[in-house]
Design a protein around this motif. Structure first.
Motif, short mmCIF file in Angstrom:
data_model
loop_
_atom_site.label_atom_id
_atom_site.label_comp_id
_atom_site.label_asym_id
_atom_site.label_seq_id
_atom_site.Cartn_x
_atom_site.Cartn_y
_atom_site.Cartn_z
N UNK A 73 -3.59 -0.88 -11.32
CA UNK A 73 -3.81 -0.10 -12.54
C UNK A 73 -2.67 0.89 -12.79
N UNK A 74 -2.15 1.49 -11.71
CA UNK A 74 -1.06 2.46 -11.89
C UNK A 74 0.18 1.82 -12.48
N UNK A 75 0.46 0.57 -12.09
CA UNK A 75 1.64 -0.12 -12.61
C UNK A 75 1.45 -0.44 -14.10
N UNK A 76 0.23 -0.74 -14.49
CA UNK A 76 -0.04 -1.07 -15.89
C UNK A 76 0.01 0.19 -16.76
N UNK A 77 -0.53 1.29 -16.26
CA UNK A 77 -0.64 2.51 -17.08
C UNK A 77 0.61 3.39 -17.03
N UNK A 78 1.50 3.15 -16.10
CA UNK A 78 2.66 4.03 -15.93
C UNK A 78 3.48 4.23 -17.21
N UNK A 79 3.82 3.18 -17.97
CA UNK A 79 4.60 3.42 -19.20
C UNK A 79 3.85 4.29 -20.21
N UNK A 80 2.53 4.11 -20.31
CA UNK A 80 1.76 4.90 -21.26
C UNK A 80 1.65 6.35 -20.81
N UNK A 81 1.48 6.57 -19.51
CA UNK A 81 1.40 7.94 -19.00
C UNK A 81 2.74 8.65 -19.16
N UNK A 82 3.82 7.94 -18.91
CA UNK A 82 5.15 8.55 -19.10
C UNK A 82 5.34 8.96 -20.57
N UNK A 83 4.89 8.10 -21.49
CA UNK A 83 5.01 8.41 -22.91
C UNK A 83 4.19 9.65 -23.26
N UNK A 84 2.97 9.74 -22.70
CA UNK A 84 2.15 10.92 -22.94
C UNK A 84 2.80 12.18 -22.39
N UNK A 85 3.39 12.08 -21.20
CA UNK A 85 4.06 13.24 -20.61
C UNK A 85 5.28 13.64 -21.44
N UNK A 86 5.99 12.65 -21.99
CA UNK A 86 7.15 12.96 -22.81
C UNK A 86 6.76 13.64 -24.11
N UNK A 87 5.58 13.33 -24.61
CA UNK A 87 5.14 13.89 -25.89
C UNK A 87 4.33 15.18 -25.70
N UNK A 88 4.36 15.75 -24.52
CA UNK A 88 3.60 16.97 -24.21
C UNK A 88 3.90 18.09 -25.20
N UNK B 18 0.84 -1.21 0.00
CA UNK B 18 0.00 0.00 0.00
C UNK B 18 0.87 1.25 0.00
N UNK B 19 1.95 1.22 0.76
CA UNK B 19 2.85 2.38 0.81
C UNK B 19 3.48 2.61 -0.56
N UNK B 20 3.89 1.55 -1.23
CA UNK B 20 4.49 1.68 -2.56
C UNK B 20 3.47 2.21 -3.55
N UNK B 21 2.23 1.70 -3.48
CA UNK B 21 1.17 2.18 -4.38
C UNK B 21 0.89 3.65 -4.14
N UNK B 22 0.85 4.06 -2.87
CA UNK B 22 0.63 5.48 -2.57
C UNK B 22 1.75 6.34 -3.13
N UNK B 23 2.99 5.85 -3.01
CA UNK B 23 4.14 6.58 -3.54
C UNK B 23 4.04 6.72 -5.06
N UNK B 24 3.66 5.64 -5.73
CA UNK B 24 3.50 5.69 -7.19
C UNK B 24 2.43 6.70 -7.58
N UNK B 25 1.30 6.67 -6.90
CA UNK B 25 0.22 7.61 -7.21
C UNK B 25 0.65 9.05 -6.94
N UNK B 26 1.42 9.24 -5.88
CA UNK B 26 1.91 10.58 -5.57
C UNK B 26 2.82 11.09 -6.68
N UNK C 256 2.23 14.32 -9.08
CA UNK C 256 3.19 15.42 -9.23
C UNK C 256 3.53 15.65 -10.70
N UNK C 257 3.64 14.55 -11.48
CA UNK C 257 3.90 14.69 -12.91
C UNK C 257 2.76 15.43 -13.59
N UNK C 258 1.52 15.08 -13.24
CA UNK C 258 0.38 15.75 -13.84
C UNK C 258 0.31 17.22 -13.43
#
Length: 149
Positions: A67-82, A15-23, A27-29
């Protein structure tokens, strides 16, 4: 923890790791939209509802589902293509962290040309190519008054 797989961690640690990932994602958003406010279109509420439903179904079927672990690569790609491409986005982020502003970079690039223009004008003045004329408004007014009398 170091050397442990996620399925070997305690539930509290997961749970702590998941909270850290979401945080980190949050912050990226936030940094993505720091310059301009972002308003969700009304239809997005349905999209979010669908994602949360899928997340709930996934967690019900598999407690290890994240879900955050699954979507993280796609979200990073979207952020990189901003900004159109990852290279430009990376350069802008580095510039922002270092403290460079676009106006500073612009001045750095255009300053030599401006200096050369000033130098060219000074040289042409020295050679006599230009006639420098200075207007003194007080003197002009006095001349006009003297013509009137």
């Amino acid at each position: 923890k170091d050397g442990e797989w996620e399925d070997q961690l305690s539930p509290e640690e997961r749970k702590r790791i998941n909270r850290q990932r979401r945080k980190e994602l949050g912050e990226e958003f936030l940094s993505l939209n720091a310059d301009s406010p972002f308003i969700f279109p009304p239809t997005w509420t349905f999209v979010f509802r669908a994602f949360f439903s899928l997340d709930g179904i996934g967690k019900t079927l598999d407690p290890k589902y994240d879900l955050t672990k699954i979507t993280l690569p796609y979200l990073k790609e979207l952020l990189d293509l901003k900004d159109g491409n990852a290279f430009k986005t990376t350069l802008l982020r580095i510039g922002k962290r270092v403290g460079l502003r676009p106006i500073d970079i612009n001045q750095f690039v255009t300053q030599p040309r401006r200096t050369a223009q000033v130098e060219d004008i000074a040289r042409r003045l020295e050679n006599g190519d230009f006639k420098l004329r200075v207007r003194a408004m007080e003197v002009e007014r006095m001349m006009e008054r003297s013509k009137l009398h």
